[in-house]
Enzyme design. Sequence first.
Site, PDB file in Angstrom:
ATOM      1  N   ASP A  90       3.479   0.225  -7.589  1.00 35.75           N
ATOM      2  CA  ASP A  90       2.393   0.758  -8.404  1.00 35.75           C
ATOM      3  C   ASP A  90       3.001   1.718  -9.427  1.00 35.75           C
ATOM      4  O   ASP A  90       3.477   2.793  -9.060  1.00 35.75           O
ATOM      5  CB  ASP A  90       1.388   1.475  -7.499  1.00 35.75           C
ATOM      6  CG  ASP A  90       0.161   1.975  -8.242  1.00 35.75           C
ATOM      7  OD1 ASP A  90       0.200   2.067  -9.488  1.00 35.75           O
ATOM      8  OD2 ASP A  90      -0.838   2.298  -7.571  1.00 35.75           O
ATOM      9  N   HIS A  91       2.941   1.341 -10.698  1.00 37.65           N
ATOM     10  CA  HIS A  91       3.618   2.137 -11.723  1.00 37.65           C
ATOM     11  C   HIS A  91       2.899   3.451 -12.009  1.00 37.65           C
ATOM     12  O   HIS A  91       3.427   4.317 -12.721  1.00 37.65           O
ATOM     13  CB  HIS A  91       3.737   1.326 -13.014  1.00 37.65           C
ATOM     14  CG  HIS A  91       5.012   1.586 -13.768  1.00 37.65           C
ATOM     15  ND1 HIS A  91       5.741   2.750 -13.623  1.00 37.65           N
ATOM     16  CD2 HIS A  91       5.702   0.833 -14.664  1.00 37.65           C
ATOM     17  CE1 HIS A  91       6.805   2.703 -14.400  1.00 37.65           C
ATOM     18  NE2 HIS A  91       6.811   1.546 -15.052  1.00 37.65           N
ATOM     19  N   ARG A  92       1.688   3.633 -11.463  1.00 40.68           N
ATOM     20  CA  ARG A  92       1.035   4.936 -11.591  1.00 40.68           C
ATOM     21  C   ARG A  92       1.727   5.970 -10.704  1.00 40.68           C
ATOM     22  O   ARG A  92       1.741   7.166 -11.001  1.00 40.68           O
ATOM     23  CB  ARG A  92      -0.436   4.842 -11.172  1.00 40.68           C
ATOM     24  CG  ARG A  92      -1.288   3.935 -12.029  1.00 40.68           C
ATOM     25  CD  ARG A  92      -2.680   3.792 -11.425  1.00 40.68           C
ATOM     26  NE  ARG A  92      -2.635   3.243 -10.071  1.00 40.68           N
ATOM     27  CZ  ARG A  92      -3.708   3.059  -9.294  1.00 40.68           C
ATOM     28  NH1 ARG A  92      -4.906   3.405  -9.736  1.00 40.68           N
ATOM     29  NH2 ARG A  92      -3.570   2.551  -8.084  1.00 40.68           N
TER      30      ARG A  92
END
Length: 471
Positions: free
Chosen positions: A441-443
């Site tokens: 998850d790039h968040r």
Amino acid sequence: MIKEFRLPDLGEGLTESEILSWKVGVGDTVALNQVIAEVETAKAVVELPSPFAGVIKELHEQPGTIVEVGKPIVSFEVPDDGGAAPSMDTSTGAAPEAIDAGSAAAAGKREPNLVGYGAVVESSGRPARRQRNLALVENPAEPPAEPAAAAAGFPGRPREARERVVTSERPRSTPPVRKLAKDLGVDLAEVAGTGPGGLISRDDVRNFVGGGDLPAAAQHLQAVPDDRHGEPSGASQPERETRTPIKGVRKFTAAAMVASAFTAPHVTEFLTVDVTPTMDLLARLKANRAFAGYKLTPLTIVAKAVLIALRRNPSLNSRWDEAGQEIVQFNYVNLGIAAATPRGLTVPNIKDADTLSLTGLSEALTALTESARAGKTTPAELSGGTISITNIGVFGIDAGTPILNPGEAAILAVGAVRNMPWEYQGEVALRQVMTLSLSFDHRVVDGEQGSRFLADVGAILAEPGMVLTMV
């Protein structure tokens, strides 16, 4: 007195379950915590234990029925405080001595309704281990409903007669069978079921249509010409389509994957590794009598490598909390292992996997796999994961782009181990090679953090001795 058992929430906020089968019948005497039914939730198949000791008075739902949480599914006749079953008023079908849940609570008695794990038993005095996802729920404080057989004025009939009274109201069948009967204009009350406990199957409906006077709808369907031969297509013709209701594990998995794919910005990185040293290590461990009886596989080593790499890269053991606008980092690892089962994909997890030794991890993986294949995974084992592994190598696949398990920031796909020409010590040699695919998850996880984690896992598999430099 009469007690109702309402369908409990068997997981984290699940709203419904399907009754797969009853293990008891009307008139049966059951003991406390005896398995009375098998139900399928959106996550797993669960055996329901009895919350009471007594006699089954009515089964409110038939196998194949999807029931909402909180609805009554079975009624019991249980002894009163004096130990004797209450007398029944045959004129009204009421049990004068029956008390509702509110009265029981006022008397200091706890209704033993449960969340999938049986009634409350007395404590042994030992400290309880940490448990998540287990909770008891109380029955609503309302008078218990009377079973249909008693209300009809037949409390004294033998078990067979009482069963006929209950089941005649709603023939036992599954939703697809009921749809077929509706399409053919067949009244299921007229069909004799040949399945377990009188369950009506598709063949029973077709045989009924083919063996008697056809309803108008059935005559129309039977008379439709077969486009290939210009002749009526009979019941013996194979179906050209197979329709499977979307429910249970498949429905939950589909919803979870859609939510994950369109909520978390996925990034996937790949790393191909020479794992010959790891395969050599496995061969030595299997030959060592100290590891006899343990099932050691490449997945075991990969799982251990993931746990070690997480110590150096803890951001991958996190989740994005949208409601709280926080990033939650877990200080424990509940390691999920994706498992393909006859009922669909499930991801049970090993609780506190980071505390296990290699042999302990091997035992946990073996137990998890056997439980999943047998369909005995509990809702608690399917909840609370923090990071997952999916072993696509067992299907001969090298790499993929796995979708995150909801609530997790990373998932690692493990590819097949293949013999391939590879650069080794300045020359080309035949080596054992594996590809790792990491989605995150790039968040929550930056590219640097994801890359360092994947590189650490690869370094351990390429040279297990590198662990000495990481711990």
